[in-house]
Scaffold this active site. Structure first.
Site, short mmCIF file in Angstrom:
data_model
loop_
_atom_site.label_atom_id
_atom_site.label_comp_id
_atom_site.label_asym_id
_atom_site.label_seq_id
_atom_site.Cartn_x
_atom_site.Cartn_y
_atom_site.Cartn_z
N TYR A 196 -0.83 -0.57 10.08
CA TYR A 196 -1.05 -0.93 8.66
C TYR A 196 0.16 -0.50 7.82
CZ TYR A 196 -3.46 -1.07 4.11
OH TYR A 196 -3.82 -1.32 2.81
N SER A 255 0.85 -1.20 0.00
CA SER A 255 0.00 0.00 0.00
C SER A 255 0.88 1.24 0.00
CB SER A 255 -0.88 0.01 1.25
OG SER A 255 -1.50 1.28 1.39
N1 LIG Z 1 -8.75 -1.11 -1.97
C1 LIG Z 1 -7.71 -0.30 -2.12
O1 LIG Z 1 -7.79 0.77 -2.75
C2 LIG Z 1 -6.38 -0.66 -1.51
C3 LIG Z 1 -5.42 0.33 -1.35
C4 LIG Z 1 -4.18 -0.01 -0.83
C5 LIG Z 1 -3.90 -1.32 -0.52
N2 LIG Z 1 -4.86 -2.28 -0.66
C6 LIG Z 1 -4.50 -3.67 -0.33
O2 LIG Z 1 -5.14 -4.55 -1.24
C7 LIG Z 1 -5.43 -5.80 -0.59
C8 LIG Z 1 -6.91 -6.14 -0.75
O3 LIG Z 1 -7.68 -5.09 -0.21
P1 LIG Z 1 -9.26 -5.01 -0.41
O4 LIG Z 1 -9.59 -3.57 -0.47
O5 LIG Z 1 -9.68 -5.94 -1.49
O6 LIG Z 1 -9.73 -5.58 1.04
P2 LIG Z 1 -11.09 -6.35 1.45
O7 LIG Z 1 -11.26 -6.08 2.92
O8 LIG Z 1 -12.22 -6.00 0.55
O9 LIG Z 1 -10.74 -7.88 1.22
C9 LIG Z 1 -9.76 -8.51 1.99
C10 LIG Z 1 -10.03 -10.00 2.05
O10 LIG Z 1 -8.97 -10.59 2.80
C11 LIG Z 1 -9.52 -11.48 3.78
N3 LIG Z 1 -8.56 -11.56 4.90
C12 LIG Z 1 -8.20 -10.56 5.74
N4 LIG Z 1 -7.28 -11.01 6.62
C13 LIG Z 1 -7.08 -12.33 6.34
C14 LIG Z 1 -6.24 -13.32 6.90
N5 LIG Z 1 -5.42 -13.07 7.93
N6 LIG Z 1 -6.26 -14.54 6.34
C15 LIG Z 1 -7.08 -14.82 5.28
N7 LIG Z 1 -7.89 -13.92 4.72
C16 LIG Z 1 -7.89 -12.68 5.24
C17 LIG Z 1 -10.86 -10.88 4.15
O11 LIG Z 1 -11.74 -11.86 4.69
C18 LIG Z 1 -11.34 -10.35 2.78
O12 LIG Z 1 -12.06 -11.33 2.08
C19 LIG Z 1 -4.99 -5.61 0.86
O13 LIG Z 1 -3.68 -6.09 1.02
C20 LIG Z 1 -5.00 -4.11 1.05
O14 LIG Z 1 -4.14 -3.68 2.08
C21 LIG Z 1 -6.10 -1.97 -1.14
#
Ligand SMILES: NC(=O)c1ccc[n+]([C@@H]2O[C@H](COP(=O)([O-])OP(=O)(O)OC[C@H]3O[C@@H](n4cnc5c(N)ncnc54)[C@H](O)[C@@H]3O)[C@@H](O)[C@H]2O)c1
Length: 294
Positions: free
Chosen positions: A162, A149
């Protein structure tokens, strides 16, 4: 199809960006083990069977319901038994528990580091012996993509746990790229922007954040998946140890810290010659405030 006959493990693959990656991998011919604990954004139990539910409607997938920090060896076992190998690992699972450092608590810190950083180490420790063995036996070398991120690069208010976990994952990316270079297994990091439940949940504290949220909600997760798919494929066979960003159609490569100027210590230390190179203290939201290109 770029990933014909390849086998992937995607943590957090049952929702959001992880699910988009799973769907893109399948479309490109791969088989995928989806590991997901079905937790809320903050990591509380919510839908423990989510991985199974998602997998039941996607061809060439298997599900492991559980926390990646515990379930990593099972994920590798399932990949091997069901699909015969492990070629691609995507460390995508993450939770968020924000607090200013002066209000932070140990339990939240531990939970975030465990999901977002320790989970990745556990999966890599479980999968890479097999990936190395496969490469030695003549199978095309595999690839690892760590989802990080911009919060771990620029920092953001209240994202100590985070941001630290994501910065740690960037460090792990470099080390793993070194460790696996002889096996020609590649390891890269991707900082994504995409509309997911996390973006939806942003409660804007000011106009700038409200504008950021409105723009972010227009960015599809599929564009993240396309970059991850490219990095996992033979088309990126020469790419390792790099840090990318992706926001809609824009794909960025980030610089990585290197000494850019030096001064020598004498009786008195003068840092003034370094000041032209000091990094501005901007948050990631400020740094990426321009309109995304979709
Ligand atoms: N959405 C964005 O714009 C954004 C920005 C920066 C970084 N990210 C990164 O992208 C990735 C996905 O984010 P997202 O927005 O899709 O999140 P989200 O919360 O929509 O989905 C995350 C998924 O991971 C699962 N999860 C969480 N912890 C877990 C664990 N310990 N073991 C197994 N499963 C687990 C959750 O159940 C969920 O299904 C993450 O690493 C997040 O930090 C996203």
């Amino acid at each position: 199809m770029d990933l014909q006959d390849r086998v992937a493990i995607v943590s957090g693959g049952a929702r959001g960006i992880g699910l988009a990656i799973v769907e893109e991998f399948i479309a490109q011919g791969a088989s995928v083990v989806i590991v997901d604990s079905g937790v809320s954004i903050g990591g509380e139990p919510e839908q423990p069977r989510l991985a199974e539910e998602v997998s039941s409607r996607l061809e060439r997938t298997a599900a492991v319901c559980g926390d990646i920090a515990d379930a990593a060896p099972t994920a590798v076992e399932v990949a091997q038994k069901r699909f015969g190998s492990v070629d691609i690992v995507v460390n995508n699972a993450a939770i968020i528990r924000d607090a200013f450092i002066f209000k932070s608590d140990a339990a939240s810190w531990d939970a975030v580091i465990r999901s977002n950083l320790t989970g990745a180490q556990r999966l890599l420790a479980a999968a890479t012996p097999l990936m190395r063995e496969q490469a030695k036996n003549g199978r095309a070398p595999g690839a690892i993509v760590n989802i990080v991120s911009t919060a771990g690069i620029y920092g953001n208010f209240g994202q100590g746990a985070y941001g630290a976990a994501k910065a740690g994952l960037i460090g792990l990316t470099r080390v793993v790229a070194h460790d696996l270079a002889r096996s020609r297994i590649r390891c890269n990091a991707v900082a994504p922007f995409a509309a997911t439940r996390v973006t939806e949940s942003i409660k804007p504290a000011n106009d700038a954040q409200a504008a950021y949220k409105a723009k972010a909600l227009r960015v599809p997760a599929r564009s993240v998946a396309r970059l991850v798919c490219h990095l996992a494929s033979e088309r990126a066979a020469h790419v390792s140890g790099q840090l990318f960003g992706v926001r809609g159609r824009e794909v960025f490569v980030f610089s990585q810290p290197r000494p850019v100027q030096r001064v020598l210590q004498g009786d008195q230390l003068d840092l003034q010659p370094l000041e032209a190179h000091f990094a501005d203290l901007v948050t990631d939201l400020e740094a990426f405030s321009a309109d995304p290109i979709l």
